[in-house]
Write a protein that holds these residues in place. Sequence first.
Motif, PDB file in Angstrom:
ATOM      1  N   LYS A   1     -32.711  44.363  31.663  1.00  0.00           N
ATOM      2  CA  LYS A   1     -33.265  44.232  33.012  1.00  0.00           C
ATOM      3  C   LYS A   1     -32.374  43.431  33.962  1.00  0.00           C
TER       4      LYS A   1
ATOM      5  N   ILE B   1     -36.293  46.477  43.633  1.00  0.00           N
ATOM      6  CA  ILE B   1     -34.979  47.138  43.697  1.00  0.00           C
ATOM      7  C   ILE B   1     -34.934  48.245  42.647  1.00  0.00           C
ATOM      8  N   ASN B   2     -34.589  49.462  43.080  1.00  0.00           N
ATOM      9  CA  ASN B   2     -34.568  50.597  42.145  1.00  0.00           C
ATOM     10  C   ASN B   2     -33.162  51.131  41.869  1.00  0.00           C
ATOM     11  N   ASN B   3     -32.138  50.491  42.439  1.00  0.00           N
ATOM     12  CA  ASN B   3     -30.760  50.942  42.200  1.00  0.00           C
ATOM     13  C   ASN B   3     -29.901  49.783  41.690  1.00  0.00           C
ATOM     14  N   VAL B   4     -30.372  49.127  40.649  1.00  0.00           N
ATOM     15  CA  VAL B   4     -29.714  47.936  40.102  1.00  0.00           C
ATOM     16  C   VAL B   4     -28.266  48.227  39.706  1.00  0.00           C
TER      17      VAL B   4
ATOM     18  N   GLU C   1     -41.236  44.565  41.021  1.00  0.00           N
ATOM     19  CA  GLU C   1     -40.032  45.395  41.128  1.00  0.00           C
ATOM     20  C   GLU C   1     -39.808  45.807  42.580  1.00  0.00           C
TER      21      GLU C   1
ATOM     22  N   LYS D   1     -34.964  40.348  49.619  1.00  0.00           N
ATOM     23  CA  LYS D   1     -34.764  40.750  48.228  1.00  0.00           C
ATOM     24  C   LYS D   1     -33.740  39.863  47.513  1.00  0.00           C
TER      25      LYS D   1
ATOM     26  N   SER E   1     -31.232  42.385  39.388  1.00  0.00           N
ATOM     27  CA  SER E   1     -32.365  42.851  38.580  1.00  0.00           C
ATOM     28  C   SER E   1     -33.310  43.690  39.428  1.00  0.00           C
ATOM     29  N   PRO E   2     -34.244  44.392  38.807  1.00  0.00           N
ATOM     30  CA  PRO E   2     -35.244  45.143  39.584  1.00  0.00           C
ATOM     31  C   PRO E   2     -36.134  44.228  40.418  1.00  0.00           C
ATOM     32  N   TYR E   3     -36.145  42.933  40.070  1.00  0.00           N
ATOM     33  CA  TYR E   3     -37.043  41.984  40.722  1.00  0.00           C
ATOM     34  C   TYR E   3     -36.361  41.210  41.853  1.00  0.00           C
TER      35      TYR E   3
END
Length: 250
Positions: free
Chosen positions: A55, A178-181, A176, A139, A79-81
């Motif tokens: 992750k 961020i979807n393009n880590v 979550e 973010k 990270s996605p977070y």
Amino acid sequence: MSNFTNEFLKYYLTNPLIITILILGLISAIFYKQIVGWFGEHWTKKALRKLPKAKYKIINNLFLSVNGLTHQIDHVVVSPYGIFSIETKQYNGYITGSKYDKNWVRHAGKNKYYYMNPIRQNYGHCKALAELLNIDESKLYNIVCIPSNAKLKIEHDGELVRYDTIVNKIKSYNEEIINNVSELYDKLLKSNVKDKKIKKEHIENIKTNIEKKDISKCPKCGGTLVERESKYGKFIGCANYPRCKYTQKK
């Protein structure tokens, strides 16, 4: 010089162990700040390894050039977070200040020493990351890690952590966003400046800024410096006189 003195010097100056200890001591004295800083970053880096690799993607010592300004960021976690910009500071002693102050103060007896506020410094790193990656600043998270046992009296909103709590701090963000880590991570790696000349110029600029004196603040007690006049002419003195007798030529 007596025979005893000669033998004494001969023994110590020809003993490999003694010579090695002296050389190491000299190197430690000269590069003390660099050594202390290295250990601080080492402990933070070691703590960050505890984050799940699936992750969290970590970049250590990231060097960026954004809009003509250079930024050296100790650690970045993608990270996605969210993206975490982490500044490590290896302080010692009793430190006071707030997230909004230009400088923090280290108290050593009656003496005070001023340091650039790392929360403000790292805020600039966050803005640079947001611009480079073209993502909203919301973010990105500003984290300052203090690996040492310094006593801190700092007003902040959660930006300040110790190295043994930094993983829990990062994991506390669990939404979550961020979807393009992988894409962002790769872009940072590609943007990492390798040019040694640019890095050297960046370090020299930092040294220059640190060495510049704030002429409005007394370096002895932190009070305000004001213009005064005596029979010998005008000079700069501390507003806390007579408690503080610091002066400098105008």
